[in-house]
Design an enzyme around this catalytic site. Sequence first.
Site, PDB file in Angstrom:
ATOM      1  N   GLY A  83      38.523  29.393  86.270  1.00 15.91           N
ATOM      2  CA  GLY A  83      38.148  29.876  84.937  1.00 15.91           C
ATOM      3  C   GLY A  83      38.151  31.392  84.880  1.00 15.91           C
ATOM      4  N   GLY A  85      36.917  34.480  85.325  1.00  7.26           N
ATOM      5  CA  GLY A  85      35.766  35.052  86.035  1.00  7.26           C
ATOM      6  C   GLY A  85      35.595  36.526  85.737  1.00  7.26           C
ATOM      7  N   ASP A 118      32.346  39.983  90.716  1.00  7.76           N
ATOM      8  CA  ASP A 118      31.566  40.917  89.899  1.00  7.76           C
ATOM      9  C   ASP A 118      32.065  41.013  88.451  1.00  7.76           C
ATOM     10  OD1 ASP A 118      33.927  42.262  90.273  1.00  7.76           O
ATOM     11  OD2 ASP A 118      33.063  43.984  91.337  1.00  7.76           O
ATOM     12  N   GLY A 119      33.173  40.318  88.164  1.00  7.89           N
ATOM     13  CA  GLY A 119      33.685  40.355  86.796  1.00  7.89           C
ATOM     14  C   GLY A 119      34.375  41.657  86.430  1.00  7.89           C
ATOM     15  N   ARG A 176      47.016  27.660  80.801  1.00  9.32           N
ATOM     16  CA  ARG A 176      47.735  27.638  82.077  1.00  9.32           C
ATOM     17  C   ARG A 176      47.974  26.195  82.514  1.00  9.32           C
ATOM     18  NH1 ARG A 176      45.081  32.577  84.446  1.00  9.32           N
ATOM     19  NH2 ARG A 176      44.122  33.524  82.627  1.00  9.32           N
ATOM     20  N   ASP A 245      47.059  28.237  88.418  1.00 10.07           N
ATOM     21  CA  ASP A 245      46.226  28.929  87.414  1.00 10.07           C
ATOM     22  C   ASP A 245      46.887  30.213  86.934  1.00 10.07           C
ATOM     23  OD1 ASP A 245      45.478  29.437  90.251  1.00 10.07           O
ATOM     24  OD2 ASP A 245      44.314  31.063  89.397  1.00 10.07           O
ATOM     25  N   ASN A 246      47.986  30.610  87.571  1.00 13.99           N
ATOM     26  CA  ASN A 246      48.711  31.798  87.131  1.00 13.99           C
ATOM     27  C   ASN A 246      50.052  31.426  86.508  1.00 13.99           C
ATOM     28  OD1 ASN A 246      46.646  33.449  88.029  1.00 13.99           O
ATOM     29  ND2 ASN A 246      47.542  33.728  90.049  1.00 13.99           N
ATOM     30  N   ASP A 255      49.461  37.519  85.228  1.00 10.74           N
ATOM     31  CA  ASP A 255      48.729  37.884  86.431  1.00 10.74           C
ATOM     32  C   ASP A 255      49.567  38.734  87.380  1.00 10.74           C
ATOM     33  OD1 ASP A 255      46.754  38.063  88.364  1.00 10.74           O
ATOM     34  OD2 ASP A 255      45.932  36.141  87.720  1.00 10.74           O
TER      35      ASP A 255
HETATM   36  P1  AMP Z   1      43.430  35.802  90.343  1.00  8.18           P
HETATM   37  O1  AMP Z   1      43.592  36.059  91.795  1.00  8.18           O
HETATM   38  O2  AMP Z   1      43.317  37.048  89.514  1.00  8.18           O
HETATM   39  O3  AMP Z   1      44.425  34.845  89.795  1.00  8.18           O
HETATM   40  O4  AMP Z   1      42.004  35.101  90.186  1.00  8.18           O
HETATM   41  C1  AMP Z   1      41.679  33.850  90.710  1.00  8.18           C
HETATM   42  C2  AMP Z   1      40.317  33.427  90.223  1.00  8.18           C
HETATM   43  O5  AMP Z   1      39.311  34.333  90.704  1.00  8.18           O
HETATM   44  C3  AMP Z   1      40.174  33.424  88.711  1.00  8.18           C
HETATM   45  O6  AMP Z   1      39.316  32.370  88.343  1.00  8.18           O
HETATM   46  C4  AMP Z   1      39.533  34.764  88.433  1.00  8.18           C
HETATM   47  O7  AMP Z   1      38.819  34.786  87.218  1.00  8.18           O
HETATM   48  C5  AMP Z   1      38.607  34.913  89.618  1.00  8.18           C
HETATM   49  N1  AMP Z   1      38.339  36.327  89.927  1.00  8.18           N
HETATM   50  C6  AMP Z   1      39.180  37.237  90.474  1.00  8.18           C
HETATM   51  N2  AMP Z   1      38.578  38.439  90.617  1.00  8.18           N
HETATM   52  C7  AMP Z   1      37.316  38.298  90.143  1.00  8.18           C
HETATM   53  C8  AMP Z   1      36.187  39.177  90.016  1.00  8.18           C
HETATM   54  N3  AMP Z   1      36.233  40.462  90.403  1.00  8.18           N
HETATM   55  N4  AMP Z   1      35.058  38.664  89.477  1.00  8.18           N
HETATM   56  C9  AMP Z   1      34.978  37.387  89.082  1.00  8.18           C
HETATM   57  N5  AMP Z   1      35.997  36.506  89.192  1.00  8.18           N
HETATM   58  C10 AMP Z   1      37.157  36.947  89.714  1.00  8.18           C
HETATM   59 MG    MG Z   2      44.802  34.538  87.811  1.00  8.25          MG
END
Ligand code: AMP
Ligand code: MG
Length: 485
Positions: A83, A85, A118-119, A176, A245-246, A255
Site C-alpha cells: 500500500g 506507505g 517514515d513516509g 497496479r 506493485d510497480n 516507480d
Molecule cells: P517501492 O520500493 O517504492 O516500490 O516501495 C515498496 C513498498 O514500501 C510500498 O508499499 C511503499 O509505500 C513502501 N515504502 C517505501 N519507502 C517507504 C517509506 N520511506 N516509508 C513508508 N513506506 C515506504
Molecule cells: Mg513502488
Amino acid sequence: MSFNFDNSYFRDLPGFYAPATPSAATGPELLIWNEALADRLGLADLKEGAAGLISGACLPQGADPIAQAYSGHQFGHFSPQLGDGRAILLGEHITPDGARFDVQLKGAGRTAFSRNGDGRYALGPALREHLVSEAMAALGIETTRSLGVVLSGEQVARQSLQPGAVLARIAKSHIRVGTFQFFAAHLGPDQVRQLADHAIARHYLAAANAANPYLAFFEAVMDAQLRLIASWIHVGFVHGVMNTDNVAISGETIDFGPCAFVDTYSAKAVFSSIDEHGRYAFGNQPVIGRWNLTQLGSALADVVAEVDPQGVEAMNALLAGYGERYLAVWLNGVRTKLGLTRAEAGDLDLANRLFAAMEGQGVDFTNLFRNLARSLTTGREAVTAMFVDTQKIGTWLDDWHARLAGDEAMLPEARAAAMNVVNPLYIPRNHKVEEALAAAIDGDMAPYGKLLEVVTNPYLERPEWADYAMPAPAGAPRCVTFCGT
Ligand code: AMP
Ligand code: MG
C-alpha cells in the site's frame, strides 16, 4: 485555473483505501515546478502556491486525501500488505480537455500502510524520479510525470541524514497489478470485479462491450505492458524493480527507484544494489513482464471464469502468445531504429544479430544507433570504431546495407534523419545523473537544471551539449542504484 477534482476511486471504491493526512512539511520550499506539464493540465496558476500544495501543507479544495491499499510480489515473493506507505493521493484532476489524472504527493508522511517506514522521500531519489520520468516522457514513453518537487524543510534519516522532499506525481491512475492482488488475497471476486470495472471505465473502455469484459481487460493490460517494455528496451532503460506493485494497469512506467539507462550494452545489465540474481536485468524485462501478467491473471481468474468458465483457458492462451506479440512490437521499433520502412522476413534475424554483435564489445548503446545513422553519410568507420571485434559487426553492416537497398528508396541523409527522430542522442547518463544529484544535495541546482534541460530535448543535436552524449569517462565508478530510498 485550479484543480478540478472528481475523485472516482475515493467515491466508487470505499474500503479500498485508508484516509490519510499529509504531514511532511515544516518549511516547504519549491525546488522544481514543471511549467510545461502544469500548462497541459490546466494548472499553470498554481505555481504561486505550489510549495504549500506539493508539500501537502495546504490541501486544495475538492481533495480527498487517501492512501491506496495494494499487495505485491517483490522479487518473486508475495507481500500481502503493502500500500501507499509514503504517498498520498489527493484526488483525480480533470484537465480542460477532459482527461483524468491522479495527483499524488510522494513523501508527504506516514499513512496506514507505512509499516516501519517514515513516509518520507529523500531529496536525491525525488530529484532522480523527476529527472528520469520527465526524460521518459520526452522520449515518448508512457510514464507517470512529475509536476514538481519541494524541499520539505525536514531531514530524513537514510544512510545519513538527508534533506527531505515531496514530489507531486501525475498518473493516469495508480492502480497496479498489486492492487488486484490485494483484493484477490484479502477479499474476494466481488471486490476484484468492482476494481476491474473501475479500471475498465478509466483505461480500457472498449473492454466493457466485449463478451467477457474481464478477459478483454486482461488482454488490453497485457498489450499495454508489452508495448511499454518494448519501448524501454528500445532506449536502453532498466526499470530495476519490476515488482507487481510497480506495474501500473494503465501501462505507464511507474516507480523510478533503482532505474538506470544502460551505457555499455549488455543484456545482463543490472544497476540495483539488491537485484543480486539479475531478475530485473535489462534483457530479462520482457520475460518478467509476462511473469507479472501471470499474477494479474491469477487475481482475475475467478471474475473471468464467472462470466465464462472457458475464460481462464483463454487467458492462458493469451499468456502463451505473449512472446510472439512482444517480439512483433519490439521488432517494429527496431526496424524504425534501423531506418527500415518495410517489414521483411529476415528482419528478426537481422535485429537479433545486431544485439548479439554488441554483447561483450563495450559498445555504448545510445551512441550506436546515432552512429549507424551517421555511417550512412560518413562511412562505416563511425560504427566499426565502436567495436573491439570488427568482423561480426562488419558482416552485419553488409547485411544491413543489402536490406536497406531493398527497402523504400531514400537519400542517405533522409534515412539518417528519420533514424535520428527515434534514436535519442541524450539520455540520463548514469555518471551525469550522479554528478547532478550530488551537487543538488550540496545546494547547487545548476548541474541538475542543465541535465534536465538536455534530457527533455533528447533528439536534436546541439554542439554545446556534446559532453552529455559522451560515455562515462574511463575509470568512472560502476553505477549502483538503491531501492526504497
Ligand atoms: P517501492 O520500493 O517504492 O516500490 O516501495 C515498496 C513498498 O514500501 C510500498 O508499499 C511503499 O509505500 C513502501 N515504502 C517505501 N519507502 C517507504 C517509506 N520511506 N516509508 C513508508 N513506506 C515506504
Ligand atoms: Mg513502488
